[in-house]
Scaffold this active site. Structure first.
Site, mmCIF file in Angstrom:
data_model
loop_
_atom_site.group_PDB
_atom_site.id
_atom_site.type_symbol
_atom_site.label_atom_id
_atom_site.label_comp_id
_atom_site.label_asym_id
_atom_site.label_seq_id
_atom_site.Cartn_x
_atom_site.Cartn_y
_atom_site.Cartn_z
ATOM 1 N N TRP A 181 0.756 -1.158 -0.013
ATOM 2 C CA TRP A 181 0.082 -0.116 0.103
ATOM 3 C C TRP A 181 0.913 1.383 0.143
ATOM 4 O O TRP A 181 1.959 1.213 0.816
ATOM 5 C CB TRP A 181 -1.008 -0.001 1.254
ATOM 6 C CG TRP A 181 -1.462 1.379 1.243
ATOM 7 C CD1 TRP A 181 -2.554 1.905 0.440
ATOM 8 C CD2 TRP A 181 -1.256 2.519 2.565
ATOM 9 N NE1 TRP A 181 -2.884 3.230 0.950
ATOM 10 C CE2 TRP A 181 -1.863 3.477 1.938
ATOM 11 C CE3 TRP A 181 -0.350 2.517 3.360
ATOM 12 C CZ2 TRP A 181 -1.942 4.900 2.591
ATOM 13 C CZ3 TRP A 181 -0.394 3.884 3.949
ATOM 14 C CH2 TRP A 181 -0.982 4.850 3.672
ATOM 15 N N GLU A 222 -3.235 -3.095 -2.310
ATOM 16 C CA GLU A 222 -4.233 -2.628 -1.654
ATOM 17 C C GLU A 222 -4.807 -0.996 -2.176
ATOM 18 O O GLU A 222 -3.565 -0.108 -2.166
ATOM 19 C CB GLU A 222 -4.047 -2.277 -0.020
ATOM 20 C CG GLU A 222 -5.228 -1.657 0.942
ATOM 21 C CD GLU A 222 -4.509 -1.567 2.346
ATOM 22 O OE1 GLU A 222 -3.498 -1.883 2.576
ATOM 23 O OE2 GLU A 222 -5.503 -1.152 3.129
ATOM 24 N N LYS A 224 -6.980 2.578 -2.485
ATOM 25 C CA LYS A 224 -7.466 3.454 -1.453
ATOM 26 C C LYS A 224 -8.123 4.825 -2.312
ATOM 27 O O LYS A 224 -7.703 4.972 -3.233
ATOM 28 C CB LYS A 224 -6.234 4.046 -0.653
ATOM 29 C CG LYS A 224 -6.824 4.996 0.541
ATOM 30 C CD LYS A 224 -5.849 5.042 1.581
ATOM 31 C CE LYS A 224 -6.326 5.684 2.750
ATOM 32 N NZ LYS A 224 -5.534 5.925 3.979
ATOM 33 N N ASP A 255 -9.556 -3.126 1.754
ATOM 34 C CA ASP A 255 -9.811 -2.619 2.868
ATOM 35 C C ASP A 255 -11.020 -1.754 2.986
ATOM 36 O O ASP A 255 -11.317 -0.860 2.252
ATOM 37 C CB ASP A 255 -8.271 -1.659 3.319
ATOM 38 C CG ASP A 255 -8.772 -0.848 4.561
ATOM 39 O OD1 ASP A 255 -9.639 -0.413 5.038
ATOM 40 O OD2 ASP A 255 -7.441 -0.824 5.250
ATOM 41 N N HIS A 258 -11.785 1.884 2.535
ATOM 42 C CA HIS A 258 -10.852 2.683 1.451
ATOM 43 C C HIS A 258 -11.804 2.920 0.302
ATOM 44 O O HIS A 258 -11.467 2.749 -0.765
ATOM 45 C CB HIS A 258 -9.760 1.736 0.949
ATOM 46 C CG HIS A 258 -8.682 1.810 1.824
ATOM 47 N ND1 HIS A 258 -7.198 1.488 1.589
ATOM 48 C CD2 HIS A 258 -8.572 2.164 3.336
ATOM 49 C CE1 HIS A 258 -6.404 1.591 2.444
ATOM 50 N NE2 HIS A 258 -7.031 2.200 3.509
ATOM 51 N N HIS A 282 -8.375 -6.516 4.211
ATOM 52 C CA HIS A 282 -8.258 -5.671 5.527
ATOM 53 C C HIS A 282 -9.630 -5.348 6.340
ATOM 54 O O HIS A 282 -10.215 -4.306 5.716
ATOM 55 C CB HIS A 282 -7.695 -4.325 5.286
ATOM 56 C CG HIS A 282 -6.192 -4.540 5.327
ATOM 57 N ND1 HIS A 282 -5.309 -3.568 5.209
ATOM 58 C CD2 HIS A 282 -5.096 -5.787 5.387
ATOM 59 C CE1 HIS A 282 -3.988 -3.827 5.304
ATOM 60 N NE2 HIS A 282 -4.059 -5.299 5.243
ATOM 61 N N ASP A 290 -11.668 6.892 6.078
ATOM 62 C CA ASP A 290 -10.724 5.780 6.545
ATOM 63 C C ASP A 290 -10.173 5.976 7.930
ATOM 64 O O ASP A 290 -9.348 6.225 8.035
ATOM 65 C CB ASP A 290 -9.607 5.583 5.450
ATOM 66 C CG ASP A 290 -8.369 4.600 6.117
ATOM 67 O OD1 ASP A 290 -8.543 3.937 6.470
ATOM 68 O OD2 ASP A 290 -7.207 5.352 5.619
ATOM 69 N N ASP A 292 -10.302 3.700 10.487
ATOM 70 C CA ASP A 292 -9.615 2.714 11.210
ATOM 71 C C ASP A 292 -9.869 2.667 12.649
ATOM 72 O O ASP A 292 -9.217 2.296 13.474
ATOM 73 C CB ASP A 292 -8.079 2.549 11.119
ATOM 74 C CG ASP A 292 -7.540 2.694 9.637
ATOM 75 O OD1 ASP A 292 -7.481 1.689 9.163
ATOM 76 O OD2 ASP A 292 -6.813 3.576 8.919
ATOM 77 N N ASP A 322 -7.183 -4.448 10.292
ATOM 78 C CA ASP A 322 -6.512 -2.891 10.215
ATOM 79 C C ASP A 322 -7.161 -1.981 10.820
ATOM 80 O O ASP A 322 -8.107 -1.269 10.339
ATOM 81 C CB ASP A 322 -6.129 -2.719 8.611
ATOM 82 C CG ASP A 322 -5.185 -1.653 8.444
ATOM 83 O OD1 ASP A 322 -4.586 -1.324 9.406
ATOM 84 O OD2 ASP A 322 -5.395 -0.973 7.410
HETATM 85 C C1 RNT Z 1 -3.740 2.566 4.989
HETATM 86 C C2 RNT Z 1 -3.983 1.304 4.621
HETATM 87 C C3 RNT Z 1 -2.828 0.403 5.183
HETATM 88 C C4 RNT Z 1 -2.450 0.677 6.634
HETATM 89 C C5 RNT Z 1 -1.330 -0.240 7.327
HETATM 90 C C6 RNT Z 1 -0.610 0.091 8.391
HETATM 91 O O1 RNT Z 1 -4.811 3.458 4.600
HETATM 92 O O2 RNT Z 1 -5.112 0.919 5.224
HETATM 93 O O3 RNT Z 1 -3.359 -0.982 5.101
HETATM 94 O O4 RNT Z 1 -3.303 0.850 7.479
HETATM 95 O O5 RNT Z 1 -0.523 -0.890 6.270
HETATM 96 ZN ZN ZN Z 2 -5.393 -1.326 5.351
#
Ligand code: RNT
Ligand code: ZN
Length: 414
Positions: A181, A222, A224, A255, A258, A282, A290, A292, A322
């Protein structure tokens, strides 16, 4: 046997579900645990801190600052989520001997030797991530940089990581998922959208030109939609990611933080499975952007789990978590998210998916809706408790006390 479980077992049997089998299967589902919840994504290779449009907010005491602390914290979490796990590391978690240092383009397997020992002792495989952020050379673009030196540096990093990924797979005997990523993008409207993407493509091709064992290392990409300070343009967009992975035969990683807020990864899984042999996820909780956040047992989490299970392709899906929350006890955050995702998997496994598919195919949508709703109040909690009991983990919220004691005895003194 526990009375509540006996009743639950009978109840699920009326749907043709064998809870004993489900308990065994759930224990085998491997969830890749992200090491970065324990230290706010800081890593050990520099003091630069996190960057790249991701952020950990909160200042809860007790953050792990050494490999020993992080490993101890991971052990705590593993004990509170019974079942199979992998360990998910970032390159920034390299462990250097006293006085030693290697920049990101020069890291070697030996810098991860303590992690291999840690994983082997616990019977876990390791997943890996090159770290294209939190570094002076990641101030602007990385793999898509117009500066040849910067771009070459990050290509070398990618190649160094491939070798480390292979080392993990060889040492642990478990295939390693290596996820790429990059945070590259622009805050404002770029003049040239094509150039950075073309350079990213070239850089990825250069990394993947390195020979590696494709049966043991699965490279994932990945995508985004945006990041903080990267609101207008991200180089590794969803379309870039999909086009790239499918044309190069590597694995897509989705993810669920994203995408635009009304897009649902649960709806994307089936399409990707039709075009890709493998799929990586993820699992996180998006809150508007995003963000998290800690995974909750919410509708989308359950739907993602249902899609994984009902697809019948669980073995082709790499599940990783994640999220990074520093506003609450980090170990509680880690554990709650992990347990919630396992609960979501359990609920999906306790669902008569084949029967529901029949109803759908027969056009009996009234029955489908009613049963889908009724089954929500089936006693899956009693099955989960029994699962914890059998695997020797605390039942219900008892794990919280464990974490709070650990906070009092260990975390507060850091
Ligand atoms: C970032 C991505 C990525 C990170 C990690 C730390 O937007 O989601 O996966 O969160 O690699
Ligand atoms: Zn991620």
């Amino acid at each position: 046997m526990n009375q509540e479980y006996i009743l639950a077992k009978e109840k699920f049997a009326t749907l043709g579900i064998d809870t004993e089998k489900v308990i065994d299967e759930l224990a085998d589902v491997s969830v890749s645990l992200h090491c970065w919840q324990g230290d706010d994504v800081c890593g050990f290779d520099s003091d630069t801190g996190i960057s790249g449009g991701i952020q950990t907010t909160g200042n809860y005491p007790g953050k792990a600052t050494t490999p020993e602390q992080l490993m101890a914290d991971i052990d705590k979490v593993l004990a509170l989520d019974p079942g199979a796990h992998k360990l998910n590391l970032h390159a920034s978690y390299a462990i250097f001997a006293d006085g030693e240092y290697a920049d990101r383009d020069a890291i070697l397997p030996k810098h991860f030797e303590p992690w291999v020992r840690f994983a082997k002792e616990r019977g876990m495989g390791i997943d890996f991530n090159p770290t294209f952020f939190g570094h002076p050379k990641a101030d602007g673009l990385t793999l898509s940089s117009p500066d040849d030196h910067t771009r070459a540096f990050w290509v070398r990093h990618g190649i160094a990581c491939l070798k480390i990924a292979e080392y993990f797979a060889n040492e642990t005997g478990v295939p390693c998922v290596m996820n790429v990523w990059i945070p590259d993008g622009y805050k404002d409207i770029p003049a040239d959208r094509l150039g950075p993407r073309a350079r990213f493509m070239r850089s990825m091709d250069e990394i993947l030109a390195t020979p590696y064992d494709k049966s043991r290392v699965f490279v994932t990409l990945e995508s985004k939609v945006f990041g903080i300070g990267l609101e207008s343009y991200t180089v590794g967009s969803a379309e870039f990611g999909m086009g790239y992975v499918l044309s190069r035969g590597i694995v897509p990683l989705m993810d669920n933080g994203h995408y635009h807020p009304t897009e649902a990864v649960s709806d994307k899984i089936s399409s990707m499975l039709l075009f890709s042999d493998k799929l990586a996820l993820h699992v996180t909780r998006a809150v508007r952007w995003d963000s998290d956040h800690v995974i909750r047992l919410d509708d989308e989490t359950r739907e993602i789990a249902k899609e994984i299970v009902a697809s019948g392709r669980m073995k082709d899906i790499f599940i990783a978590l994640d999220y990074f929350d520093a506003s609450i006890n980090r170990i509680a955050a880690w554990t709650a998210g992990l347990r919630n995702f396992r609960k979501a998997l359990l609920i999906a496994m306790l669902t008569p998916n084949a029967r529901f598919t029949e109803l759908q195919n027969e056009g009996r949508m009234t029955e489908l809706l009613v049963l889908q709703e009724e089954i929500k109040s089936y006693p899956w909690g009693a099955v989960y408790d029994e699962y914890c009991r059998r695997l020797g983990a605390p039942v219900g919220e008892a794990w919280l006390e464990d974490v709070l004691n650990y906070e009092k005895e260990i975390l507060i003194n850091r």
